[in-house]
Design an enzyme around this catalytic site. Structure first.
Site: not given
Ligand code: BG6
Ligand code: MG
Length: 222
Positions: A11-13, A19, A47, A118-119, A149, A173-174
């Site tokens: 996962d990224l964020d 982030t 998250k 990542s989402a 997710k 993942e976090d």
């Molecule tokens: C996920 C984050 O990686 O991405 C969420 O954990 C976030 O908090 C989601 O809402 C979507 O991100 P973005 O950058 O497309 O608004």
């Molecule tokens: Mg995350």
């Protein structure tokens, strides 16, 4: 020991870089402007969750779901994203979370492929700021994923593109939604953070600093 891990999916964020904190600050700015309540505790529910779904959770917390049309919701989500993009400008290669570079080096040494699932629709921007584009075999584009997710789609996509069986993947993942997505994909889940958020995780570390690849592989290959 025969190692059956062929792909490690990140996962990224909140895993590769912090982030998660910037997402929180951007939502906080928007909710303050709107006069809505939104705490760091509420933020846990956001998250791993898509941008528009995050907004819907915030509106629900404030009993305000009915107040906005779909178009107005998109306008608010875009506004949050503008705040988020401003904050992202602070990111430099120094912002990799502790333990991540070391983990990537070890995975390379063990010949294990790597991917980012990542989402976030801003994932490529974040990765560019971090300067880590060439460190991964594949980065899934969230814009191309149908179900976000906790659906397994983003993890399945990484495995499919890199031609690895689900049983040969370890994911990290976090977020609770992320751990659910990993388990729905039939993969091994490493959780980063508070044990209460990750009932389904196979192994949990309190922070990336504590990550121990040998321990993970030992358990995975049991
Ligand atoms: C996920 C984050 O990686 O991405 C969420 O954990 C976030 O908090 C989601 O809402 C979507 O991100 P973005 O950058 O497309 O608004
Ligand atoms: Mg995350």
């Amino acid at each position: 020991m025969i190692n059956k891990c062929k792909l490690f999916i990140f996962d990224l964020d909140g895993v590769i870089t912090d982030t998660a904190e910037y997402h929180y600050l951007a939502w906080k700015k928007l909710t303050d402007e709107l006069g809505y309540k939104f705490s760091i505790h509420d933020n846990e529910r956001l998250k791993g969750v898509s941008r528009i779904h995050s907004l819907e959770i915030i509106l629900d917390i404030n009993n305000s779901t009915e107040k906005y049309s779909e178009q107005e919701k998109i306008r608010l989500a875009n506004k949050k994203n503008d705040y988020y993009l401003e904050l992202l400008k602070n990111i430099t290669p120094k912002d990799l979370l502790p333990g991540i570079e070391d983990l990537l080096d070890k995975l390379k040494k063990y010949n294990i492929k790597t991917a980012i699932a990542s989402a976030s629709k801003n994932a490529f921007t974040v990765i560019n700021y971090l300067g880590i584009n060439d460190k991964f075999d594949y980065i899934v584009n969230a814009n191309e994923i149908k179900n976000s997710k906790p659906a397994p789609d983003v993890f399945l996509k990484a495995a499919e593109v890199l031609e690895v069986n689900n049983q040969n993947c370890i994911c990290i993942e976090d977020a609770s939604a992320g751990i659910k997505a990993i388990k729905a994909a039939g993969m091994y889940a490493v959780g980063i953070g508070n044990i209460q958020n990750f009932k389904e995780a196979d192994v949990i570390f309190s922070s990336t600093n504590e990550l121990n690849l040998e321990k993970i592989l030992l358990d995975f290959n049991k």
